[in-house]
Scaffold this motif. Structure first.
Motif, mmCIF file in Angstrom:
data_model
loop_
_atom_site.group_PDB
_atom_site.id
_atom_site.type_symbol
_atom_site.label_atom_id
_atom_site.label_comp_id
_atom_site.label_asym_id
_atom_site.label_seq_id
_atom_site.Cartn_x
_atom_site.Cartn_y
_atom_site.Cartn_z
ATOM 1 N N GLU A 167 5.042 -0.805 18.974
ATOM 2 C CA GLU A 167 3.632 -0.717 18.660
ATOM 3 C C GLU A 167 3.360 -0.701 17.171
ATOM 4 O O GLU A 167 2.226 -0.903 16.727
ATOM 5 N N HIS A 168 4.381 -0.481 16.359
ATOM 6 C CA HIS A 168 4.178 -0.406 14.928
ATOM 7 C C HIS A 168 4.551 -1.705 14.220
ATOM 8 O O HIS A 168 4.739 -1.712 13.003
ATOM 9 N N ALA A 169 4.646 -2.814 14.944
ATOM 10 C CA ALA A 169 5.063 -4.080 14.332
ATOM 11 C C ALA A 169 4.109 -4.508 13.226
ATOM 12 O O ALA A 169 4.539 -4.948 12.152
ATOM 13 N N GLY A 200 13.783 -11.297 2.124
ATOM 14 C CA GLY A 200 13.920 -11.827 3.470
ATOM 15 C C GLY A 200 12.555 -12.311 3.928
ATOM 16 O O GLY A 200 11.543 -12.143 3.237
ATOM 17 N N ASP A 201 12.506 -12.957 5.087
ATOM 18 C CA ASP A 201 11.256 -13.424 5.672
ATOM 19 C C ASP A 201 10.999 -12.638 6.956
ATOM 20 O O ASP A 201 11.945 -12.277 7.675
ATOM 21 N N TRP A 202 9.722 -12.371 7.239
ATOM 22 C CA TRP A 202 9.351 -11.651 8.447
ATOM 23 C C TRP A 202 8.210 -12.378 9.150
ATOM 24 O O TRP A 202 7.236 -12.781 8.521
ATOM 25 N N GLN A 203 8.360 -12.541 10.447
ATOM 26 C CA GLN A 203 7.349 -13.211 11.270
ATOM 27 C C GLN A 203 6.750 -12.192 12.234
ATOM 28 O O GLN A 203 7.475 -11.550 13.005
ATOM 29 N N TRP A 204 5.429 -12.049 12.174
ATOM 30 C CA TRP A 204 4.716 -11.082 13.022
ATOM 31 C C TRP A 204 3.889 -11.798 14.067
ATOM 32 O O TRP A 204 3.232 -12.800 13.775
ATOM 33 N N GLN A 205 3.946 -11.295 15.295
ATOM 34 C CA GLN A 205 3.131 -11.808 16.392
ATOM 35 C C GLN A 205 2.646 -10.639 17.232
ATOM 36 O O GLN A 205 3.450 -9.788 17.621
ATOM 37 N N PRO A 206 1.347 -10.575 17.524
ATOM 38 C CA PRO A 206 0.835 -9.505 18.390
ATOM 39 C C PRO A 206 1.146 -9.804 19.848
ATOM 40 O O PRO A 206 1.459 -10.933 20.214
ATOM 41 N N SER A 207 1.084 -8.791 20.686
ATOM 42 C CA SER A 207 1.264 -8.970 22.121
ATOM 43 C C SER A 207 0.667 -7.770 22.833
ATOM 44 O O SER A 207 0.245 -6.798 22.211
ATOM 45 N N ASP A 208 0.639 -7.839 24.148
ATOM 46 C CA ASP A 208 0.066 -6.755 24.946
ATOM 47 C C ASP A 208 0.855 -5.459 24.819
ATOM 48 O O ASP A 208 0.335 -4.374 25.090
ATOM 49 N N ASP A 235 7.664 -4.723 -5.792
ATOM 50 C CA ASP A 235 8.959 -4.900 -6.463
ATOM 51 C C ASP A 235 9.165 -6.327 -6.991
ATOM 52 O O ASP A 235 10.226 -6.661 -7.508
ATOM 53 N N GLY A 236 8.141 -7.167 -6.843
ATOM 54 C CA GLY A 236 8.205 -8.507 -7.407
ATOM 55 C C GLY A 236 8.912 -9.540 -6.567
ATOM 56 O O GLY A 236 9.155 -10.662 -7.034
ATOM 57 N N SER A 237 9.241 -9.218 -5.313
ATOM 58 C CA SER A 237 9.973 -10.171 -4.468
ATOM 59 C C SER A 237 9.062 -10.993 -3.569
ATOM 60 O O SER A 237 9.520 -11.926 -2.905
ATOM 61 N N LEU A 238 7.758 -10.676 -3.535
ATOM 62 C CA LEU A 238 6.838 -11.394 -2.656
ATOM 63 C C LEU A 238 6.643 -12.824 -3.146
ATOM 64 O O LEU A 238 6.387 -13.070 -4.334
ATOM 65 N N ILE A 239 6.760 -13.775 -2.225
ATOM 66 C CA ILE A 239 6.479 -15.176 -2.536
ATOM 67 C C ILE A 239 5.108 -15.557 -1.976
ATOM 68 O O ILE A 239 4.218 -15.975 -2.709
ATOM 69 N N ARG A 240 4.917 -15.372 -0.687
ATOM 70 C CA ARG A 240 3.626 -15.657 -0.078
ATOM 71 C C ARG A 240 3.559 -15.012 1.293
ATOM 72 O O ARG A 240 4.592 -14.713 1.913
ATOM 73 N N LEU A 241 2.349 -14.826 1.749
ATOM 74 C CA LEU A 241 2.110 -14.305 3.094
ATOM 75 C C LEU A 241 1.005 -15.159 3.693
ATOM 76 O O LEU A 241 -0.006 -15.440 3.030
ATOM 77 N N ARG A 242 1.169 -15.547 4.931
ATOM 78 C CA ARG A 242 0.176 -16.409 5.578
ATOM 79 C C ARG A 242 -0.185 -15.859 6.947
ATOM 80 O O ARG A 242 0.702 -15.537 7.748
ATOM 81 N N LEU A 243 -1.483 -15.751 7.218
ATOM 82 C CA LEU A 243 -2.011 -15.413 8.531
ATOM 83 C C LEU A 243 -2.630 -16.666 9.122
ATOM 84 O O LEU A 243 -3.429 -17.344 8.448
ATOM 85 N N SER A 244 -2.310 -16.982 10.360
ATOM 86 C CA SER A 244 -2.823 -18.209 10.977
ATOM 87 C C SER A 244 -3.057 -17.981 12.462
ATOM 88 O O SER A 244 -2.772 -16.915 12.999
ATOM 89 N N SER A 245 -3.562 -18.992 13.130
ATOM 90 C CA SER A 245 -3.875 -18.956 14.558
ATOM 91 C C SER A 245 -4.894 -17.857 14.881
ATOM 92 O O SER A 245 -4.535 -16.780 15.378
ATOM 93 N N PRO A 246 -6.179 -18.085 14.599
ATOM 94 C CA PRO A 246 -7.205 -17.072 14.888
ATOM 95 C C PRO A 246 -7.209 -16.655 16.348
ATOM 96 O O PRO A 246 -6.996 -17.479 17.241
ATOM 97 N N ARG A 247 -7.436 -15.377 16.589
ATOM 98 C CA ARG A 247 -7.501 -14.871 17.963
ATOM 99 C C ARG A 247 -8.686 -15.461 18.713
ATOM 100 O O ARG A 247 -8.607 -15.731 19.915
ATOM 101 N N PHE A 282 -5.947 -12.485 13.694
ATOM 102 C CA PHE A 282 -5.010 -13.593 13.807
ATOM 103 C C PHE A 282 -3.881 -13.281 14.796
ATOM 104 O O PHE A 282 -3.627 -12.129 15.125
ATOM 105 N N GLN A 283 -3.232 -14.359 15.234
ATOM 106 C CA GLN A 283 -2.147 -14.257 16.204
ATOM 107 C C GLN A 283 -0.779 -14.535 15.590
ATOM 108 O O GLN A 283 0.232 -14.511 16.290
ATOM 109 N N SER A 284 -0.754 -14.813 14.296
ATOM 110 C CA SER A 284 0.528 -15.137 13.670
ATOM 111 C C SER A 284 0.490 -14.754 12.203
ATOM 112 O O SER A 284 -0.509 -14.983 11.508
#
Length: 399
Positions: A4-6, A98-106, A20-32, A88-90
């Motif tokens: 639940e804390h994703a 590192g890279d992290w991919q977030w997706q919501p779910s039930d 810490d200066g390591s961020l390259i980019r973050l993208r939110l896509s696929s509107p709910r 968003f859904q993605s």
């Protein structure tokens, strides 16, 4: 990671990487709740910028016909992201950590960790946000393709196409670095082929990146079956003086390609994607990039193993599994052929459902890692797959 804390963990990673200066980019896509109209928010892009007043988080809200850019103090920018996340859904976070991919779910969502695609973050200058890979030097061919006006403005109803081409060029810049071709070192002359290139949107983009932005001695070849399109693209290439860019008429399987450094095939239908991959592997291409289109070969063969039979009796679910299995096997076949592979989102799914991109960089001697071959055979056996267009690669026995 599941739980639940994703979403919170996703934002925590973003905050740590920003500071810490390591961020390259973050993208939110696929509107709910996607909606039509010029004020419907399609995606959000976040990146760090350095102003005279200090570090800021720049958020670009992307709408169908315009982009809105605002810079925030780090804490406020992260609060803005937290408020935007439920829309968003993605989400995809790219950093040198590192890279992290977030997706919501039930059940609370999931957070998937990936190795970093880049090990060095770009400089966070503010004016970088006003620069794109498609700068003023791209206006001639963008206008010739109908994407921009003669004044360099994005033409009506071409915002999505312009964004797609820019995104592809950005991805290719990162992949070129992964292949060992990144600036500032100038490589030996390269040969790149875009198979099934259509009207040449992305072919011109590839040429623009390597020739105009990086001044590299590349030869870019676009291959397309429709002679009228080949005539049009060659005419535009001559018109703008595009040295090193040429288009050929022909099918992917029948086009001879002896020496090749990179092969691209986006949205080649059905097994034409596999034909392109085989071409690239046979030519020992260092880089392979495909975005599969329709899938027809696996679905008729798909067996319904006992644990999955109640689900696969639904045609929609069987179709989705066939797509997933087709592209998953492609990734394994590429690894068997010696490529380090990644599956990434090309463009947000609200623009097209065919948004999966399979990228491979040759890292290992081919056909030696027997465990990969066994994984392919086991998957095929479990699902009853007798034929896959990349099966000829299995004929190469481990050395």
């Amino acid at each position: 990671m599941h739980g639940e804390h994703a979403a919170q963990r996703f934002l925590q990673h973003a905050a740590r990487c920003l500071h810490d200066g390591s961020l390259i980019r973050l993208r939110l896509s696929s509107p709910r709740h996607p909606a039509a109209g010029p004020e419907s928010l399609k995606a959000v892009l976040a990146r760090p910028v350095q102003l005279k007043a200090g570090l800021r988080l720049s958020l670009t809200r992307q709408y169908p016909t315009r982009d809105e850019v605002k810079n925030y103090e780090p804490a406020e920018g992260l609060r803005q992201l937290e408020a935007l996340l439920p829309q968003f859904q993605s989400g995809y976070l790219s950093s040198t950590r590192g890279d992290w991919q977030w997706q919501p779910s039930d059940v609370g969502g999931r957070l998937i960790a990936h190795p970093p695609r880049l090990t060095q973050a770009p400089p966070p200058q503010h004016d970088l946000g006003k620069q794109t890979w498609l700068d003023a030097s791209a206006h001639d061919w963008l206008h010739g393709l109908g994407i921009t006006t003669a004044q360099g403005q994005v033409a009506a109803r071409q915002a999505d196409k312009h964004r797609q081409v820019a995104r592809f060029v950005e991805i290719m810049a990162h992949l070129a670095q992964a292949a060992g071709w990144g600036p500032p070192a100038a490589p030996a002359p390269l040969t790149l082929a875009d198979m099934g290139c259509g009207k040449g949107y992305l072919t011109f983009g590839i040429w623009h990146l390597f020739r105009r932005r990086w001044q590299w001695p590349v030869q870019v070849i676009g291959v397309e079956q429709r002679p009228e399109l080949v005539q049009q693209t060659n005419q535009l290439a001559r018109q703008i003086g595009a040295e090193g860019l040429a288009f050929r008429a022909g099918a992917i399987a029948d086009t001879p390609l002896s020496r090749l450094d990179a092969l691209i095939a986006l949205h080649a239908c059905d097994t034409a994607t596999d034909e392109a991959l085989l071409k690239g592997i046979q030519a020992s291409a260092r880089l392979l990039v495909v975005a599969p289109c329709c899938h027809k070969q696996i679905r008729p063969q798909l067996r319904k193993p006992a644990p999955l039979a109640p689900i696969l009796r639904h045609g929609l679910m069987a179709g989705r599994l066939a797509e997933w299995l087709t592209d998953g096997l492609r990734a394994l076949y590429l690894e068997w052929a010696g490529y380090q592979t990644r599956l990434v989102e090309f463009v947000p799914s609200e623009h097209t459902p065919r948004n999966l991109m399979l990228c491979g960089v040759r890292r290992h001697p081919p056909f030696r890692r027997t465990a990969l071959r066994e994984q392919i055979l086991a998957l095929k056996s479990f699902f009853g797959i007798q034929r896959h267009a990349l099966d000829p690669l299995l004929n190469h026995q481990p050395l």
